[in-house]
Design an enzyme around this catalytic site. Structure first.
Site, PDB file in Angstrom:
ATOM      1  CE  LYS A  14      -2.156  -0.984   3.870  1.00 20.42           C
ATOM      2  NZ  LYS A  14      -1.582  -2.292   4.242  1.00 20.42           N
ATOM      3  NE  ARG A  89      -4.507  -0.975   9.961  1.00 16.17           N
ATOM      4  CZ  ARG A  89      -3.443  -0.441   9.366  1.00 16.17           C
ATOM      5  NH1 ARG A  89      -3.504   0.740   8.824  1.00 16.17           N
ATOM      6  NH2 ARG A  89      -2.318  -1.107   9.306  1.00 16.17           N
ATOM      7  NE  ARG A 128       7.099  -3.633   5.694  1.00 17.80           N
ATOM      8  CZ  ARG A 128       5.779  -3.474   5.680  1.00 17.80           C
ATOM      9  NH1 ARG A 128       5.129  -3.322   4.538  1.00 17.80           N
ATOM     10  NH2 ARG A 128       5.107  -3.451   6.805  1.00 17.80           N
ATOM     11  NE  ARG A 161      16.272  -4.681   8.338  1.00 17.85           N
ATOM     12  CZ  ARG A 161      16.004  -5.236   7.169  1.00 17.85           C
ATOM     13  NH1 ARG A 161      14.754  -5.472   6.809  1.00 17.85           N
ATOM     14  NH2 ARG A 161      16.976  -5.579   6.350  1.00 17.85           N
ATOM     15  NE  ARG A 173       1.752  -4.496  10.973  1.00 17.93           N
ATOM     16  CZ  ARG A 173       2.883  -4.465  10.291  1.00 17.93           C
ATOM     17  NH1 ARG A 173       3.972  -5.038  10.765  1.00 17.93           N
ATOM     18  NH2 ARG A 173       2.931  -3.863   9.133  1.00 17.93           N
TER      19      ARG A 173
HETATM   20  P1  AMP Z   1       0.595   0.733   8.796  1.00 14.58           P
HETATM   21  O1  AMP Z   1       1.790   1.584   8.553  1.00 14.58           O
HETATM   22  O2  AMP Z   1      -0.602   1.167   8.017  1.00 14.58           O
HETATM   23  O3  AMP Z   1       0.879  -0.733   8.657  1.00 14.58           O
HETATM   24  O4  AMP Z   1       0.197   0.948  10.333  1.00 14.58           O
HETATM   25  C1  AMP Z   1       1.105   0.637  11.372  1.00 14.58           C
HETATM   26  C2  AMP Z   1       0.373   0.569  12.708  1.00 14.58           C
HETATM   27  O5  AMP Z   1      -0.228   1.843  12.998  1.00 14.58           O
HETATM   28  C3  AMP Z   1      -0.792  -0.402  12.761  1.00 14.58           C
HETATM   29  O6  AMP Z   1      -0.370  -1.741  13.060  1.00 14.58           O
HETATM   30  C4  AMP Z   1      -1.620   0.191  13.899  1.00 14.58           C
HETATM   31  O7  AMP Z   1      -1.016  -0.058  15.152  1.00 14.58           O
HETATM   32  C5  AMP Z   1      -1.491   1.685  13.621  1.00 14.58           C
HETATM   33  N1  AMP Z   1      -2.512   2.161  12.659  1.00 14.58           N
HETATM   34  C6  AMP Z   1      -2.302   2.691  11.433  1.00 14.58           C
HETATM   35  N2  AMP Z   1      -3.441   3.039  10.832  1.00 14.58           N
HETATM   36  C7  AMP Z   1      -4.415   2.709  11.707  1.00 14.58           C
HETATM   37  C8  AMP Z   1      -5.835   2.795  11.655  1.00 14.58           C
HETATM   38  N3  AMP Z   1      -6.466   3.289  10.579  1.00 14.58           N
HETATM   39  N4  AMP Z   1      -6.525   2.361  12.740  1.00 14.58           N
HETATM   40  C9  AMP Z   1      -5.917   1.865  13.836  1.00 14.58           C
HETATM   41  N5  AMP Z   1      -4.584   1.733  13.938  1.00 14.58           N
HETATM   42  C10 AMP Z   1      -3.826   2.154  12.875  1.00 14.58           C
END
Ligand code: AMP
Length: 233
Positions: A14, A89, A128, A161, A173
């Site tokens: 993404k 999410r 990554r 990282r 996740r």
């Molecule tokens: P990401 O970079 O999108 O993988 O997000 C990393 C972490 O940020 C996630 O595992 C959550 O802990 C938090 N996070 C990011 N976006 C959201 C969201 N829309 N709702 C809740 N937690 C989020």
């Protein structure tokens, strides 16, 4: 204004694809994950609240992420469009997004689901890393910097990282993606908004599929505009 929502499990690409859309189409990327990581790094009040949750791969509260998105909409009224990367999410976040958009007479144009083979996600996530200065994303196997040890975008020499790319956090996740995020695709499906793109294709192929979708949208809009404003009127 174009609004694109990117949905997919961790490691689906993404962030990488959103960065490409920013470069090629001038859209603004709104990544709640990036915003939260910046909050943690700055040691802000929000950062302190979410640090442990993020490391464990848990979701932070809807209220926090919705406020972050609302703030960005306020700050950038002239943006040509937004790519929402990692938001919404949960069902509650999807409700809040609908309300935020309709208050601004905006609507979602596309929901792109990046589909992936779960067995490959771990390999993707394990390799990554990103630029320590500008955040540009790289991968040990699929996308190394052109000049070894130097960021292609800003030239910095330090890379990092993610702290939540550990086996336990990734398991969490993924489980949360299946339980909370995948179900909201059904609501967008009903509205006819979902486009599926094979996220296991190489980066260029996925990017081409996204561009085709956007160009089709722009062409469709101008055809509609011409039809309602015929020459000579
Ligand atoms: P990401 O970079 O999108 O993988 O997000 C990393 C972490 O940020 C996630 O595992 C959550 O802990 C938090 N996070 C990011 N976006 C959201 C969201 N829309 N709702 C809740 N937690 C989020």
């Amino acid at each position: 204004m174009t609004i694109i929502v990117l949905i997919g499990p961790p490691g689906a690409g993404k962030g990488t694809q959103a960065q490409g859309l920013v470069l090629r189409h001038g859209l603004v990327q709104l990544s709640t994950g990036e915003m939260l990581r910046a909050a943690v790094q700055s040691g802000s009040e929000i950062g302190l609240q979410v640090d442990a949750l993020m490391r464990a791969g848990e979701l932070v509260s809807d209220a926090i992420v919705v406020a972050l998105i609302a703030e960005q909409f306020e700050l950038r009224p002239d943006a040509p469009g937004f790519i929402l990367d990692g938001f919404p999410r949960t069902w509650g976040q999807a409700d809040a997004l609908d309300a935020l958009l309709s208050a601004r007479r905006m609507r979602i144009d596309h929901v792109v689901e990046l589909t992936v083979d779960e067995a490959m996600l771990t390999e993707r996530i394990a390799g990554r890393f990103s630029c320590g200065r500008c955040g540009a994303g790289y991968h040990e196997l699929f996308k190394r910097p052109v000049a070894e040890g130097q960021c292609d975008i800003c030239g910095a020499n330090s890379f990092q990282r993610r702290l939540d790319d550990t086996a336990t956090a990734v398991r969490n996740r993924l489980a949360l993606y299946r339980a909370d995020t995948a179900p909201i695709l059904a609501r967008y499906e009903q509205a006819g908004l979902v486009r599926r793109v094979d996220g296991m294709g190489d980066m260029a192929t996925v990017a081409t599929a996204l561009d085709a979708m956007l160009n089709h949208d722009v062409g469709g809009t101008s055809r509609r505009a011409r039809a309602s404003n015929p020459p000579g009127k």
